[in-house]
Design a protein around this motif. Structure first.
Motif, mmCIF file in Angstrom:
data_model
loop_
_atom_site.group_PDB
_atom_site.id
_atom_site.type_symbol
_atom_site.label_atom_id
_atom_site.label_comp_id
_atom_site.label_asym_id
_atom_site.label_seq_id
_atom_site.Cartn_x
_atom_site.Cartn_y
_atom_site.Cartn_z
ATOM 1 N N TYR A 174 -2.664 -15.263 -2.213
ATOM 2 C CA TYR A 174 -2.416 -16.702 -2.061
ATOM 3 C C TYR A 174 -1.384 -16.979 -0.973
ATOM 4 O O TYR A 174 -0.781 -18.048 -0.924
ATOM 5 N N GLY A 175 -1.176 -15.985 -0.128
ATOM 6 C CA GLY A 175 -0.145 -16.081 0.896
ATOM 7 C C GLY A 175 0.806 -14.911 0.763
ATOM 8 O O GLY A 175 0.971 -14.341 -0.326
ATOM 9 N N SER A 176 1.434 -14.519 1.836
ATOM 10 C CA SER A 176 2.285 -13.340 1.834
ATOM 11 C C SER A 176 3.548 -13.568 1.011
ATOM 12 O O SER A 176 4.262 -14.557 1.202
ATOM 13 N N ASN A 177 3.827 -12.649 0.081
ATOM 14 C CA ASN A 177 5.056 -12.736 -0.710
ATOM 15 C C ASN A 177 5.761 -11.386 -0.833
ATOM 16 O O ASN A 177 6.427 -11.117 -1.837
ATOM 17 N N CYS A 178 5.574 -10.538 0.177
ATOM 18 C CA CYS A 178 6.310 -9.268 0.225
ATOM 19 C C CYS A 178 6.948 -9.156 1.600
ATOM 20 O O CYS A 178 6.339 -8.657 2.552
ATOM 21 N N GLN A 179 8.174 -9.628 1.699
ATOM 22 C CA GLN A 179 8.855 -9.669 2.993
ATOM 23 C C GLN A 179 9.078 -8.270 3.553
ATOM 24 O O GLN A 179 9.001 -8.059 4.772
ATOM 25 N N GLU A 180 9.350 -7.301 2.655
ATOM 26 C CA GLU A 180 9.586 -5.930 3.121
ATOM 27 C C GLU A 180 8.366 -5.373 3.859
ATOM 28 O O GLU A 180 8.504 -4.661 4.856
ATOM 29 N N ALA A 181 7.166 -5.690 3.350
ATOM 30 C CA ALA A 181 5.942 -5.223 4.015
ATOM 31 C C ALA A 181 5.753 -5.919 5.353
ATOM 32 O O ALA A 181 5.282 -5.310 6.323
ATOM 33 N N GLU A 182 6.108 -7.196 5.431
ATOM 34 C CA GLU A 182 5.998 -7.921 6.697
ATOM 35 C C GLU A 182 6.895 -7.294 7.760
ATOM 36 O O GLU A 182 6.545 -7.241 8.943
ATOM 37 N N GLU A 183 8.046 -6.811 7.329
ATOM 38 C CA GLU A 183 9.008 -6.255 8.283
ATOM 39 C C GLU A 183 8.691 -4.801 8.637
ATOM 40 O O GLU A 183 8.766 -4.419 9.807
ATOM 41 N N GLY A 184 8.375 -4.001 7.630
ATOM 42 C CA GLY A 184 8.211 -2.563 7.878
ATOM 43 C C GLY A 184 6.817 -2.019 7.681
ATOM 44 O O GLY A 184 6.571 -0.842 7.939
ATOM 45 N N GLY A 185 5.888 -2.842 7.215
ATOM 46 C CA GLY A 185 4.545 -2.362 6.947
ATOM 47 C C GLY A 185 4.391 -1.876 5.517
ATOM 48 O O GLY A 185 5.350 -1.841 4.727
ATOM 49 N N ILE A 186 3.180 -1.479 5.180
ATOM 50 C CA ILE A 186 2.842 -1.020 3.827
ATOM 51 C C ILE A 186 2.918 0.500 3.775
ATOM 52 O O ILE A 186 2.372 1.193 4.635
ATOM 53 N N PHE A 187 3.566 1.015 2.743
ATOM 54 C CA PHE A 187 3.672 2.461 2.567
ATOM 55 C C PHE A 187 2.611 2.988 1.596
ATOM 56 O O PHE A 187 2.042 4.054 1.819
ATOM 57 N N ILE A 188 2.377 2.288 0.510
ATOM 58 C CA ILE A 188 1.325 2.663 -0.442
ATOM 59 C C ILE A 188 0.490 1.428 -0.747
ATOM 60 O O ILE A 188 1.018 0.399 -1.162
ATOM 61 N N LEU A 189 -0.830 1.549 -0.540
ATOM 62 C CA LEU A 189 -1.754 0.445 -0.794
ATOM 63 C C LEU A 189 -2.401 0.661 -2.156
ATOM 64 O O LEU A 189 -3.016 1.693 -2.405
ATOM 65 N N HIS A 190 -2.251 -0.317 -3.035
ATOM 66 C CA HIS A 190 -2.732 -0.220 -4.423
ATOM 67 C C HIS A 190 -3.971 -1.111 -4.577
ATOM 68 O O HIS A 190 -3.871 -2.327 -4.606
ATOM 69 N N GLY A 191 -5.131 -0.472 -4.674
ATOM 70 C CA GLY A 191 -6.373 -1.238 -4.761
ATOM 71 C C GLY A 191 -6.794 -1.492 -6.193
ATOM 72 O O GLY A 191 -7.850 -1.031 -6.625
#
Length: 325
Positions: free
Chosen positions: A233-250
């Motif tokens: 519903y819109g980005s709500n993980c600021q850490e991922a916006e800044e540094g990227g995703i480390f683990i993707l949980h599907g």
């Protein structure tokens, strides 16, 4: 004359004492080299991860005078073995392919040797063994297969709790976790008390346990457990916006349906990737093109965070020397 004679005698005595001290230090160093016993000084040993038997946990190889006769051990150094990263996974039903893709991604991007602990139904063991043994040429991972087991009391009830085999994660061997809680004494009473009021099975039980034991809980930052909830519903993980995703949980099956195409694009890119260098190096551009097709979704609008760490990992992989890969 007597004064000069005394000076000469004093100098000779000092020199003799110095010589005795030098010999004593040499003797001490030789004793330390032999570990306090007789025989020749022991050579230092270097070790690293090496291949072993098919389907077995492979041990560390060693090198030293026995492996290389005729090589002097005078300048040999003791090299500390590289610490392994342990990864445990539970797989039941139709999760073989998904699990293999996850293990492949860990192998591709990990900078440490890996030890896989795979808890799977008996009918999946043969498939896991065959496919993992086909990767044994990599010599960067070991694996152990375990059966699915539950406490004998209410075993059938534990197995069907939430999803098939999901509650197996509650019963990993104690030496695989740092949480020093008496699970056997805690879980059974909780299941009896709450089994009619829990929706998410093992996850609800964990929430109850750690509500009462918060000191034993480590909360992952959102970029280390990035789910559709963080962008649906819109980005709500600021850490991922800044540094990227480390683990993707599907979770919720998003790797296999069209609800979140950005997640599915990453999964399929890794599933179809091989271990050949050219394929890994060329992983990013096709993936980015697929992600660009998902910009009509909220998660797709921020697709660059899905590849930021992937790009860094690929760069780091090729920056390392061949011995480090």
């Amino acid at each position: 004359m007597r004064r000069y004679l005394r000076v000469v005698v004093l100098c000779v005595a000092c020199g003799f004492c110095s010589l005795l001290y030098a010999f004593s230090q040499l003797a001490v160093s030789l004793e330390e080299g032999t570990g306090g016993g007789g025989g020749k000084p022991q050579a230092a040993v270097a070790s690293w991860l090496a291949g072993g038997g098919r389907g077995a946990v492979r041990g560390a190889g060693v090198a030293g005078p026995a492996a290389h006769p005729g090589v002097s051990d005078r300048y040999s150094l003791k090299i500390q073995p590289v610490e392994k990263m342990h990864l445990a996974v539970v797989a039941c039903g139709e999760r073989l392919e998904e699990t293999m893709t996850m293990l492949k991604s860990a192998i591709i991007f990990s900078i440490k040797p890996l030890q896989f602990h795979i808890f799977a139904e008996d009918q999946l063991h043969h498939s896991f063994k065959g496919r993992l043994d086909n990767w044994s040429f990599l010599q960067t991972f070991n694996y152990t297969l375990y059966p699915i087991t539950f406490p004998s009391e209410n075993a059938a009830e534990w197995k069907k709790l939430f999803k098939p085999c999901a509650s197996q994660r509650l019963f990993l061997p104690n030496d695989m976790t740092t949480v020093r809680l008496q699970w056997g004494d805690i879980l059974m009473p909780l299941l009896k008390k709450y089994k009619l009021n829990i929706t998410w099975g093992d996850q609800d039980l964990l929430n109850i346990v750690f509500f009462h034991n918060p000191e034993s809980l480590f909360v992952f930052p959102c970029q280390w457990n990035y789910r559709p909830d963080h962008c649906i519903y819109g980005s709500n993980c600021q850490e991922a916006e800044e540094g990227g995703i480390f683990i993707l949980h599907g979770n919720r099956g998003v790797y296999h349906d069209d609800k979140q195409p950005a997640f599915r694009a990453v999964y399929e890119a890794l599933r179809n990737c091989s271990f050949e260098d050219d394929n890994i190096r060329s992983l990013l551009k096709p993936l980015e093109l697929e992600l660009q097709k998902t910009v009509h979704t909220y998660c797709g609008k921020i697709y660059k965070i899905f590849i930021k760490q992937l790009a860094k990992s690929v760069r780091d992989r090729y920056a390392r020397s061949p011995k480090e890969k």
